[in-house]
Scaffold this motif. Structure first.
Motif, PDB file in Angstrom:
ATOM      1  N   PHE A 149       0.834  -1.210   0.000  1.00 33.14           N
ATOM      2  CA  PHE A 149       0.000   0.000   0.000  1.00 33.14           C
ATOM      3  C   PHE A 149       0.868   1.260   0.000  1.00 33.14           C
ATOM      4  CE2 PHE A 149      -3.356   2.841   1.333  1.00 33.14           C
ATOM      5  CZ  PHE A 149      -4.479   2.264   0.754  1.00 33.14           C
ATOM      6  N   LEU A 150       1.938   1.267   0.798  1.00 34.25           N
ATOM      7  CA  LEU A 150       2.841   2.420   0.846  1.00 34.25           C
ATOM      8  C   LEU A 150       3.564   2.610  -0.489  1.00 34.25           C
ATOM      9  CD1 LEU A 150       4.321   1.881   4.415  1.00 34.25           C
ATOM     10  CD2 LEU A 150       2.924   3.812   3.696  1.00 34.25           C
ATOM     11  N   LEU A 151       3.942   1.511  -1.145  1.00 28.70           N
ATOM     12  CA  LEU A 151       4.579   1.618  -2.463  1.00 28.70           C
ATOM     13  C   LEU A 151       3.615   2.182  -3.497  1.00 28.70           C
ATOM     14  CD1 LEU A 151       6.592  -1.730  -2.615  1.00 28.70           C
ATOM     15  CD2 LEU A 151       7.522   0.569  -2.460  1.00 28.70           C
ATOM     16  N   SER A 152       2.338   1.807  -3.406  1.00 28.71           N
ATOM     17  CA  SER A 152       1.343   2.352  -4.341  1.00 28.71           C
ATOM     18  C   SER A 152       1.143   3.849  -4.116  1.00 28.71           C
ATOM     19  CB  SER A 152       0.017   1.609  -4.201  1.00 28.71           C
ATOM     20  OG  SER A 152      -0.543   1.817  -2.919  1.00 28.71           O
ATOM     21  N   PHE A 179      -1.303  -3.840  -9.357  1.00 28.30           N
ATOM     22  CA  PHE A 179      -0.864  -5.123  -8.805  1.00 28.30           C
ATOM     23  C   PHE A 179      -0.577  -5.004  -7.307  1.00 28.30           C
ATOM     24  CE2 PHE A 179       2.502  -8.219  -7.829  1.00 28.30           C
ATOM     25  CZ  PHE A 179       1.806  -9.383  -8.127  1.00 28.30           C
ATOM     26  N   LEU A 180       0.017  -3.870  -6.895  1.00 29.15           N
ATOM     27  CA  LEU A 180       0.275  -3.624  -5.471  1.00 29.15           C
ATOM     28  C   LEU A 180      -1.034  -3.513  -4.689  1.00 29.15           C
ATOM     29  CD1 LEU A 180       3.180  -1.032  -5.684  1.00 29.15           C
ATOM     30  CD2 LEU A 180       3.342  -3.371  -4.841  1.00 29.15           C
ATOM     31  N   ILE A 181      -2.037  -2.867  -5.286  1.00 32.31           N
ATOM     32  CA  ILE A 181      -3.348  -2.761  -4.616  1.00 32.31           C
ATOM     33  C   ILE A 181      -3.957  -4.152  -4.430  1.00 32.31           C
ATOM     34  CG2 ILE A 181      -5.710  -1.926  -4.908  1.00 32.31           C
ATOM     35  CD1 ILE A 181      -3.848   0.267  -4.065  1.00 32.31           C
ATOM     36  N   ILE A 182      -3.822  -5.006  -5.442  1.00 35.53           N
ATOM     37  CA  ILE A 182      -4.337  -6.378  -5.323  1.00 35.53           C
ATOM     38  C   ILE A 182      -3.595  -7.121  -4.212  1.00 35.53           C
ATOM     39  CG2 ILE A 182      -4.512  -8.608  -6.501  1.00 35.53           C
ATOM     40  CD1 ILE A 182      -5.048  -7.140  -9.070  1.00 35.53           C
ATOM     41  N   MET A 183      -2.276  -6.959  -4.138  1.00 30.21           N
ATOM     42  CA  MET A 183      -1.495  -7.631  -3.089  1.00 30.21           C
ATOM     43  C   MET A 183      -1.919  -7.157  -1.698  1.00 30.21           C
ATOM     44  SD  MET A 183       0.449  -9.844  -4.453  1.00 30.21           S
ATOM     45  CE  MET A 183       1.534 -10.227  -3.099  1.00 30.21           C
ATOM     46  N   ALA A 184      -2.138  -5.841  -1.555  1.00 28.22           N
ATOM     47  CA  ALA A 184      -2.591  -5.316  -0.262  1.00 28.22           C
ATOM     48  C   ALA A 184      -3.955  -5.895   0.105  1.00 28.22           C
ATOM     49  CB  ALA A 184      -2.650  -3.787  -0.316  1.00 28.22           C
ATOM     50  N   SER A 185      -4.853  -5.980  -0.871  1.00 29.68           N
ATOM     51  CA  SER A 185      -6.190  -6.533  -0.615  1.00 29.68           C
ATOM     52  C   SER A 185      -6.122  -8.026  -0.293  1.00 29.68           C
ATOM     53  CB  SER A 185      -7.088  -6.302  -1.833  1.00 29.68           C
ATOM     54  OG  SER A 185      -7.197  -4.935  -2.110  1.00 29.68           O
ATOM     55  N   LEU A 217     -12.730  -6.050   9.261  1.00 28.91           N
ATOM     56  CA  LEU A 217     -11.342  -6.224   8.844  1.00 28.91           C
ATOM     57  C   LEU A 217     -11.202  -6.984   7.526  1.00 28.91           C
ATOM     58  CD1 LEU A 217      -8.306  -5.909   9.636  1.00 28.91           C
ATOM     59  CD2 LEU A 217      -8.508  -8.112  10.761  1.00 28.91           C
ATOM     60  N   VAL A 218     -11.782  -8.171   7.431  1.00 28.51           N
ATOM     61  CA  VAL A 218     -11.543  -9.011   6.261  1.00 28.51           C
ATOM     62  C   VAL A 218     -12.261  -8.497   5.012  1.00 28.51           C
ATOM     63  CG1 VAL A 218     -11.069 -11.093   7.581  1.00 28.51           C
ATOM     64  CG2 VAL A 218     -13.407 -10.591   6.931  1.00 28.51           C
ATOM     65  N   THR A 219     -13.299  -7.688   5.208  1.00 29.11           N
ATOM     66  CA  THR A 219     -14.003  -7.141   4.035  1.00 29.11           C
ATOM     67  C   THR A 219     -13.341  -5.877   3.500  1.00 29.11           C
ATOM     68  OG1 THR A 219     -15.492  -5.901   5.491  1.00 29.11           O
ATOM     69  CG2 THR A 219     -16.221  -8.075   4.785  1.00 29.11           C
ATOM     70  N   ALA A 220     -12.336  -5.343   4.233  1.00 33.32           N
ATOM     71  CA  ALA A 220     -11.693  -4.097   3.793  1.00 33.32           C
ATOM     72  C   ALA A 220     -10.993  -4.281   2.447  1.00 33.32           C
ATOM     73  CB  ALA A 220     -10.693  -3.638   4.858  1.00 33.32           C
ATOM     74  N   ILE A 222     -11.692  -6.505   0.036  1.00 29.33           N
ATOM     75  CA  ILE A 222     -12.693  -6.657  -1.024  1.00 29.33           C
ATOM     76  C   ILE A 222     -13.329  -5.309  -1.360  1.00 29.33           C
ATOM     77  CG2 ILE A 222     -14.860  -7.794  -1.656  1.00 29.33           C
ATOM     78  CD1 ILE A 222     -12.549  -9.716  -1.501  1.00 29.33           C
ATOM     79  N   TYR A 223     -13.609  -4.505  -0.345  1.00 27.66           N
ATOM     80  CA  TYR A 223     -14.214  -3.192  -0.572  1.00 27.66           C
ATOM     81  C   TYR A 223     -13.272  -2.284  -1.366  1.00 27.66           C
ATOM     82  CZ  TYR A 223     -16.493   1.271   0.304  1.00 27.66           C
ATOM     83  OH  TYR A 223     -17.100   2.490   0.138  1.00 27.66           O
ATOM     84  N   LEU A 224     -11.970  -2.353  -1.062  1.00 23.62           N
ATOM     85  CA  LEU A 224     -10.996  -1.548  -1.813  1.00 23.62           C
ATOM     86  C   LEU A 224     -10.961  -1.971  -3.282  1.00 23.62           C
ATOM     87  CD1 LEU A 224      -8.811   0.658  -1.327  1.00 23.62           C
ATOM     88  CD2 LEU A 224      -7.156  -1.191  -1.166  1.00 23.62           C
ATOM     89  N   LEU A 225     -11.027  -3.275  -3.541  1.00 26.82           N
ATOM     90  CA  LEU A 225     -11.048  -3.748  -4.927  1.00 26.82           C
ATOM     91  C   LEU A 225     -12.332  -3.335  -5.639  1.00 26.82           C
ATOM     92  CD1 LEU A 225      -9.555  -7.351  -4.647  1.00 26.82           C
ATOM     93  CD2 LEU A 225      -8.440  -5.279  -5.447  1.00 26.82           C
ATOM     94  N   ILE A 226     -13.447  -3.286  -4.917  1.00 25.13           N
ATOM     95  CA  ILE A 226     -14.706  -2.830  -5.531  1.00 25.13           C
ATOM     96  C   ILE A 226     -14.577  -1.376  -5.979  1.00 25.13           C
ATOM     97  CG2 ILE A 226     -17.110  -2.254  -4.992  1.00 25.13           C
ATOM     98  CD1 ILE A 226     -17.165  -4.795  -3.231  1.00 25.13           C
ATOM     99  N   ARG A 227     -13.896  -0.565  -5.182  1.00 23.57           N
ATOM    100  CA  ARG A 227     -13.683   0.834  -5.570  1.00 23.57           C
ATOM    101  C   ARG A 227     -12.746   0.952  -6.772  1.00 23.57           C
ATOM    102  NH1 ARG A 227     -17.753   3.960  -4.136  1.00 23.57           N
ATOM    103  NH2 ARG A 227     -17.947   4.325  -1.903  1.00 23.57           N
TER     104      ARG A 227
END
Length: 554
Positions: A149-152, A179-185, A217-220, A222-227
């Motif tokens: 997340f910090l790298l993104s 790709f970094l956002i996917i890894m964070a999610s 916590l665990v839905t955070a 998935i919610y980020l990927l939805i955005r």
């Protein structure tokens, strides 16, 4: 204080639900930005997005949190650190609200790291060795995602701001960023290979588990990927990667849940299975459908955990399902069975409206046949472990003294309202967020495939409890199947062992070896010659000063 916070959250939940209605009917979207400072031509600001999706999700988070608070008033009544528990849960909910409302990577980071830190404090709440180990595993697994997340955030420095909502339609954004956002999610939502922390986090109190595994916590992730879904649907490689990860997580957790004996870990693995399902359907581009299943899953999963807490208390804190049975808490047993049926996708309960629609959308899409098989096999595994739990709860009890709890009024209130929404919530949300009727035309065999797979899962669950475990024990793969494909061993012991050995050798041969001997000799030489060096240095300074004065006079 519990009751005050619970009533306050319930009022705010109703308040935000009314806003959801208004924003949905008027099709509104509001931005609120507060400028803080400018860094290298990039504007850093507090940025909030108000639309129907954020209001609906906040409403559900606050409603489930209020029910958990009602429940905790009785459940944690004899705990010494009761006030600490209240404050931690309140911080947890506030962090989640920050994450929901902020489409700015810097302000999301406040909620993202807040969730990671407070979840660590909640997992180690009971302060024993098992809790400490689980807390470190949870915290360090999530830190891997925080690094991504910090790298993104660093990559988005070139865009002139961190409000990613404005840049989603541009294809020229660095693909490494997404790709970094996917890894964070993946780390936050515990996808393969970061799945081992989710069952370990069951060391937290049961009300916290109900909150973590349903809507926070665990839905955070998935919610980020939805955005971020607008970009993923344009890139086939990212979409395929997300589909593969989601399907493998769903399959692995379904198998592991059928061989697990810890009651809370089985429900945690079912959460992991549903998170894989959400990520898989999101990879096909159906972001509203993934969000719909996220909401319906939050309702019946929180109900499952609250009922599980009562069962565990009545068994004097034993969590082994082989010791379960003979409960006289009829209301809790009824609710647990209804929540399990909703998880399976029983017709006209909350889970049916999302899971059946997801499987039909999978059938009409042009995807790999292997993925279709994984979807339906994982659905069958979900039915198997749900009916396996029902079987153990209803079986006759032998060999243990049962101390069944009184179902007090706070327990009944919180469980009843969650039961109500677990029955009618799916139909209510589907009529609201899908304004048009989804007419999916399939052959009769494909249309009935979901029902047939569920019936096959019910039959297999009875066979599993009778003969299948004996057969699998004979071929010696029970250990592999029950331990999440050795992921906890690899991430807990393998890395720790070899890194500890490496640094122990470094300490022996470097810090306590030749470095100590020769380093001490060098230090003695430096101290011995220090006076000579200082005199020489002062003489040079005097010489330079005299030359400077001569030049200045001339």
């Amino acid at each position: 204080m519990y009751m005050y916070l619970a009533y306050m959250m319930l009022i705010f939940s109703i308040f935000f639900f009314n806003f959801f209605f208004f924003f949905l009917l008027k099709d509104l979207m509001f931005f609120f930005e507060y400028f803080l400072l400018e860094i290298n031509s990039s504007f850093l600001s507090l940025f909030f997005l108000f639309d129907w999706m954020s209001f609906l999700f906040i409403s559900f988070v606050l409603f489930i949190s209020s029910m958990v608070m009602f429940y905790s008033n009785e459940y944690m009544s004899e705990d010494v650190n009761k006030n600490r528990f209240i404050l931690l849960v309140f911080l947890f909910i506030m962090s989640m609200m920050f994450l929901i409302l902020c489409p700015n990577l810097f302000t999301i980071l406040i909620g993202w790291d807040g969730l990671g830190l407070v979840s660590y404090c909640l997992v180690i709440f009971f302060q024993n060795y098992k809790s400490y180990n689980a807390g470190m595993l949870t915290c360090l697994s999530n830190r891997l995602g925080d690094i991504a997340f910090l790298l993104s955030i660093a990559i988005m420095l070139n865009m002139g701001g961190w409000n990613f909502f404005f840049y989603l339609d541009f294809i020229f954004i660095n693909i490494f960023f997404f790709f970094l956002i996917i890894m964070a999610s993946m780390t936050k939502s515990a996808q393969i290979p970061f799945s081992s922390w989710l069952p370990a986090a069951m060391a937290a109190p049961t009300p916290v588990s109900a909150l973590v595994h349903s809507s926070t916590l665990v839905t955070a992730g998935i919610y980020l990927l939805i955005r971020f879904y607008l970009f993923f649907f344009k890139n086939f490689n990212l979409m395929f990667f997300m589909m593969f990860i989601g399907c493998m997580t769903m399959f692995m957790s379904g198998i592991s849940a059928n061989f697990e004996m810890d009651f809370k870990k089985i429900i945690a693995l079912s959460t992991l299975s549903q998170l894989g399902l959400m990520m898989s359907i999101l990879s096909l581009g159906y972001e509203k459908l993934a969000f719909f299943h996220l909401l319906t899953h939050a309702l019946f999963k929180s109900l499952l955990f609250l009922c599980a807490g009562l069962f565990i208390h009545s068994m004097m804190n034993f969590q082994d399902i082989r010791l379960f049975g003979g409960f006289n808490m009829y209301f809790s047993v009824l609710n647990f069975n209804i929540a399990s049926l909703a998880l399976c996708g029983m017709p006209f309960l909350a889970g049916f409206y999302s899971k059946d629609l997801i499987l039909e959308f999978v059938l009409i899409n042009n995807i790999n046949f292997l993925f279709i098989i994984l979807f339906f096999v994982s659905t069958s595994l979900t039915v198997m472990y749900s009916f396996r739990l029902i079987f153990f709860i209803f079986k006759n009890y032998m060999g243990f003294v049962i101390l069944n709890m009184n179902e007090k009024i706070n327990f009944i209130y919180s469980i009843f309202f969650l039961l109500l929404l677990s029955i009618i919530g799916g139909s209510m949300i589907s009529w609201l967020i899908f304004p048009f009727f989804n007419l999916i035309l399939l052959m009769l065999f494909l249309k009935m495939m979901t029902l047939m797979v569920c019936l096959l899962g019910i039959l297999m669950s009875f066979f599993l409890n009778l003969e299948l475990i004996k057969m699998i024990n004979k071929i010696k793969i029970n250990f592999f199947l029950s331990l999440m494909w050795f992921m906890p061993i690899i991430f807990n012991f393998f890395f720790n062992l070899y890194f500890m050995k490496l640094f122990m050798n470094y300490k022996l041969f470097n810090d306590l070896g030749w470095m100590e001997y020769y380093g001490l000799l060098m230090l003695k030489l430096i101290i011995k010659n220090f006076n000579f060096l200082m005199i020489k240095k002062l003489n040079f300074l005097m010489l330079f000063f005299m030359l400077f004065m001569i030049l200045l006079i001339n």
